[in-house]
Design a protein around this motif. Structure first.
Motif, short mmCIF file in Angstrom:
data_model
loop_
_atom_site.label_atom_id
_atom_site.label_comp_id
_atom_site.label_asym_id
_atom_site.label_seq_id
_atom_site.Cartn_x
_atom_site.Cartn_y
_atom_site.Cartn_z
N LYS A 1 18.18 -1.38 -13.73
CA LYS A 1 17.24 -0.30 -13.44
C LYS A 1 17.38 0.21 -12.00
CE LYS A 1 15.34 -0.59 -17.48
NZ LYS A 1 15.90 0.21 -18.52
N ARG A 2 18.03 -0.57 -11.14
CA ARG A 2 18.23 -0.13 -9.75
C ARG A 2 19.29 0.94 -9.65
NH1 ARG A 2 19.78 -5.69 -7.29
NH2 ARG A 2 20.87 -5.61 -9.27
N VAL A 3 20.22 0.94 -10.60
CA VAL A 3 21.29 1.94 -10.61
C VAL A 3 20.75 3.19 -11.28
CG1 VAL A 3 23.58 2.50 -11.52
CG2 VAL A 3 23.10 0.20 -10.69
N LYS A 4 20.90 4.31 -10.58
CA LYS A 4 20.43 5.60 -11.12
C LYS A 4 21.62 6.37 -11.67
CE LYS A 4 16.29 4.75 -9.68
NZ LYS A 4 15.60 3.79 -10.49
N LEU A 5 21.50 6.76 -12.92
CA LEU A 5 22.55 7.51 -13.58
C LEU A 5 22.22 9.00 -13.50
CD1 LEU A 5 23.07 5.20 -16.68
CD2 LEU A 5 24.15 5.10 -14.41
N LEU A 6 23.24 9.78 -13.25
CA LEU A 6 23.05 11.21 -12.99
C LEU A 6 23.48 12.05 -14.18
CD1 LEU A 6 24.64 11.11 -9.43
CD2 LEU A 6 22.21 10.98 -10.00
N THR A 7 22.64 12.99 -14.55
CA THR A 7 22.97 13.93 -15.62
C THR A 7 22.57 15.33 -15.18
OG1 THR A 7 20.85 13.52 -16.71
CG2 THR A 7 22.74 12.27 -17.52
N LEU A 8 23.27 16.30 -15.73
CA LEU A 8 22.98 17.69 -15.46
C LEU A 8 21.77 18.12 -16.29
CD1 LEU A 8 24.80 19.36 -13.60
CD2 LEU A 8 25.88 20.31 -15.61
N THR A 9 20.91 18.93 -15.74
CA THR A 9 19.81 19.51 -16.50
C THR A 9 20.29 20.80 -17.15
OG1 THR A 9 19.06 20.79 -14.60
CG2 THR A 9 18.08 18.57 -14.89
N GLU B 1 19.79 14.33 -3.64
CA GLU B 1 18.36 14.68 -3.49
C GLU B 1 18.15 16.18 -3.57
OE1 GLU B 1 16.55 12.96 -0.01
OE2 GLU B 1 17.26 10.96 -0.55
N ARG B 2 19.01 16.95 -2.90
CA ARG B 2 18.87 18.41 -2.93
C ARG B 2 19.07 18.96 -4.34
NH1 ARG B 2 22.17 18.10 1.82
NH2 ARG B 2 20.84 18.07 3.65
N LEU B 3 20.08 18.43 -5.03
CA LEU B 3 20.33 18.89 -6.40
C LEU B 3 19.16 18.54 -7.31
CD1 LEU B 3 24.12 18.01 -6.75
CD2 LEU B 3 23.10 20.28 -6.41
N GLU B 4 18.58 17.38 -7.09
CA GLU B 4 17.42 16.98 -7.90
C GLU B 4 16.21 17.85 -7.58
OE1 GLU B 4 15.65 12.76 -9.47
OE2 GLU B 4 16.01 12.93 -7.31
N LEU B 5 15.99 18.15 -6.29
CA LEU B 5 14.88 19.03 -5.90
C LEU B 5 15.02 20.43 -6.50
CD1 LEU B 5 14.32 18.04 -2.16
CD2 LEU B 5 12.70 17.77 -4.05
N LYS B 6 16.25 20.88 -6.67
CA LYS B 6 16.51 22.18 -7.28
C LYS B 6 16.47 22.12 -8.80
CE LYS B 6 19.63 23.62 -3.55
NZ LYS B 6 21.01 24.06 -3.23
N SER B 7 16.16 20.94 -9.34
CA SER B 7 16.10 20.70 -10.79
C SER B 7 17.44 20.96 -11.48
CB SER B 7 15.00 21.55 -11.44
OG SER B 7 13.75 21.21 -10.90
N LEU B 8 18.54 20.69 -10.78
CA LEU B 8 19.87 20.88 -11.35
C LEU B 8 20.42 19.59 -11.96
CD1 LEU B 8 21.38 23.14 -8.54
CD2 LEU B 8 20.37 23.84 -10.73
N ILE B 9 19.91 18.45 -11.49
CA ILE B 9 20.31 17.16 -12.04
C ILE B 9 19.07 16.29 -12.22
CG2 ILE B 9 22.61 17.22 -10.97
CD1 ILE B 9 21.53 15.08 -8.96
N GLU B 10 19.24 15.23 -13.01
CA GLU B 10 18.21 14.20 -13.17
C GLU B 10 18.81 12.86 -12.84
OE1 GLU B 10 17.08 14.54 -17.29
OE2 GLU B 10 15.45 15.91 -16.82
N ARG B 11 17.99 11.98 -12.28
CA ARG B 11 18.37 10.59 -12.03
C ARG B 11 17.54 9.72 -12.95
NH1 ARG B 11 18.63 9.66 -5.52
NH2 ARG B 11 17.06 11.28 -5.41
N LYS B 12 18.22 8.90 -13.73
CA LYS B 12 17.52 8.01 -14.66
C LYS B 12 18.03 6.59 -14.44
CE LYS B 12 17.13 11.59 -18.14
NZ LYS B 12 17.55 12.07 -19.45
N PRO B 13 17.14 5.60 -14.58
CA PRO B 13 17.59 4.21 -14.43
C PRO B 13 18.63 3.85 -15.48
CG PRO B 13 15.19 4.35 -14.64
CD PRO B 13 15.74 5.71 -14.90
N GLY B 14 19.58 3.02 -15.08
CA GLY B 14 20.60 2.55 -16.00
C GLY B 14 20.02 1.57 -17.00
N PRO B 15 20.61 1.47 -18.18
CA PRO B 15 20.08 0.58 -19.21
C PRO B 15 20.22 -0.90 -18.85
CG PRO B 15 22.15 1.56 -19.93
CD PRO B 15 21.78 2.20 -18.63
N ASP B 16 21.26 -1.26 -18.12
CA ASP B 16 21.51 -2.66 -17.78
C ASP B 16 20.92 -3.05 -16.44
OD1 ASP B 16 22.99 -2.83 -20.14
OD2 ASP B 16 24.83 -2.23 -19.11
#
Length: 177
Positions: free
Chosen positions: A104-112, A87-102
């Motif tokens: 949607k409850r699973v959030k996949l993490l990527t670096l911004t 949550e802190r990393l997301e608030l700092k806009s350092l990562i994004e959480r996106k729903p998984g393709p298979d």
């Protein structure tokens, strides 16, 4: 005439001293952890980043699309506490959480982009922090200490509340660590 009770002999109890505490492995590991975090935070102060946040960013950068459960296994950090780190990393806009393709409850993490830029910028600071932790030791002692710590961590992995499971976690991503 009643017999007298035999006096009980109490075994001598060795008094507990602070020297016993100060020389115990657990105490020394805890103190070194405090020192290591303090040095890391001091070196990286301008970036408002903790060692766990840094480890998470490196893992997400290395394994884009990792989910929180696998991230927990890769950095050996408690899954419930890791949620706050994410949550802190997301608030700092350092990562994004996106729903998984298979699922949607699973959030996949990527670096911004800012997250990737921060990792590049902070690398020398992290290296300096690591060097400062070992600086008081002679070079040969640094090498010995790291070898022994690596051995201890590896041999005691299963005793951890959160054992390192990087290979198992990454196998699901189709990537190696």
């Amino acid at each position: 005439m009643p017999s007298k009770p035999k006096p009980t002999i109490k075994p001598a109890v060795k008094p507990i001293t602070m020297d016993a505490v100060y020389t115990a492995p657990g105490y020394l590991f805890r103190r070194m952890q405090q020192i290591a975090v303090a040095i890391f935070v001091e070196e990286c102060r301008a970036h408002d980043l903790t060692p766990v946040q840094y480890a998470a960013l490196v893992a997400i950068s290395t394994h884009p699309g990792i989910d929180a459960t696998r991230l927990s296994a890769v950095i050996a950090f408690d899954r419930s506490t890791l949620g706050n780190v994410i949550e802190r990393l997301e608030l700092k806009s350092l990562i994004e959480r996106k729903p998984g393709p298979d699922d949607k409850r699973v959030k996949l993490l990527t670096l911004t982009r800012p997250g990737a830029a921060l990792l590049r910028e902070i690398g020398p600071l992290v290296d300096r922090a690591q060097a400062r932790m070992l600086q008081p030791l002679k070079p040969a002692d640094r090498k010995s200490l790291l070898a022994l710590l690596t051995q201890l961590v590896d041999l005691n992995n299963e005793s951890s509340r959160v054992p390192l499971r990087a290979e198992d976690a990454l196998e699901h991503l189709g990537k190696s660590g």
